[in-house]
Design a protein around this motif. Structure first.
Motif, PDB file in Angstrom:
ATOM      1  N   LEU A  80      -5.069  -5.921  -1.228  1.00 53.38           N
ATOM      2  CA  LEU A  80      -4.066  -5.703  -2.270  1.00 53.38           C
ATOM      3  C   LEU A  80      -4.468  -4.609  -3.246  1.00 53.38           C
ATOM      4  N   GLY A  81      -5.751  -4.254  -3.261  1.00 49.07           N
ATOM      5  CA  GLY A  81      -6.226  -3.217  -4.165  1.00 49.07           C
ATOM      6  C   GLY A  81      -7.704  -3.373  -4.451  1.00 49.07           C
ATOM      7  N   ILE A  82      -8.210  -2.453  -5.287  1.00 45.23           N
ATOM      8  CA  ILE A  82      -9.611  -2.475  -5.689  1.00 45.23           C
ATOM      9  C   ILE A  82      -9.692  -2.175  -7.177  1.00 45.23           C
ATOM     10  N   SER A  83     -10.499  -2.942  -7.903  1.00 40.04           N
ATOM     11  CA  SER A  83     -10.623  -2.773  -9.352  1.00 40.04           C
ATOM     12  C   SER A  83     -11.592  -1.637  -9.672  1.00 40.04           C
ATOM     13  N   THR A 120       0.502   1.492   3.307  1.00 39.81           N
ATOM     14  CA  THR A 120       1.386   0.957   2.287  1.00 39.81           C
ATOM     15  C   THR A 120       1.964  -0.412   2.650  1.00 39.81           C
ATOM     16  N   ASP A 121       1.984  -0.748   3.941  1.00 38.09           N
ATOM     17  CA  ASP A 121       2.493  -2.058   4.352  1.00 38.09           C
ATOM     18  C   ASP A 121       1.394  -3.118   4.361  1.00 38.09           C
ATOM     19  N   GLY A 122       0.178  -2.755   3.910  1.00 32.59           N
ATOM     20  CA  GLY A 122      -0.921  -3.719   3.797  1.00 32.59           C
ATOM     21  C   GLY A 122      -2.016  -3.475   4.802  1.00 32.59           C
ATOM     22  N   ALA A 123      -3.137  -3.002   4.317  1.00 31.30           N
ATOM     23  CA  ALA A 123      -4.305  -2.788   5.178  1.00 31.30           C
ATOM     24  C   ALA A 123      -4.979  -4.122   5.426  1.00 31.30           C
TER      25      ALA A 123
END
Length: 138
Positions: A80-83, A120-123
């Motif tokens: 979903l992401g990386i901080s 963009t569709d989720g790695a």
């Protein structure tokens, strides 16, 4: 052996002769990926890199010795992401959120960010777990 004993077991005995580069072994009590196996009779020299710290370990074993191999749990997540402090935001297929996996360095963080940006569709990523530690599998 009871079902609880099997579930709690985190390593399995394996003959040194069955180990090979790219496999896994416990060296100095740490779960390591094998980077080299050098059989010089009667001893076998094994070099591995700790899956969680990246530290290199080396041990010599008798050719007929039995060693412990870590039983790694692998979990698939959607990234979903990386901080900014390099913790990954991950979600499992069952909806469980995991924000406890941290990448080691800035280079690895950039690679994860690129993976995220290009999918963009989720790695989908895989995380290794062993004895309470987690690590992104590359």
């Amino acid at each position: 052996m009871t079902a609880e004993d099997v579930a709690a077991q985190v390593t399995a005995p394996t003959k040194v002769s069955e180990l090979s580069k790219g496999g896994y072994v416990m060296l100095k009590g740490r779960a390591c990926k094998i980077v080299s196996v050098d059989a010089a009779d009667p001893r076998v020299n094994i070099v591995g890199v700790d899956l969680f710290s990246g530290k290199k370990y080396e041990e010599k074993f008798a050719a007929d010795a039995t060693v412990e191999v870590p039983i790694l749990e692998r979990t698939e997540y959607i990234l979903l992401g990386i901080s900014e402090d390099r913790y990954l935001r991950l979600i499992a297929d069952d909806g469980d959120l995991n924000e406890n996996v941290r990448v080691d360095d800035e280079r690895e963080a950039k690679a994860v960010q690129k993976l995220f940006d290009e999918n963009t569709d989720g790695a989908r990523v895989t995380v290794f777990s062993f004895d309470g530690e987690e690590r992104l599998a590359w």
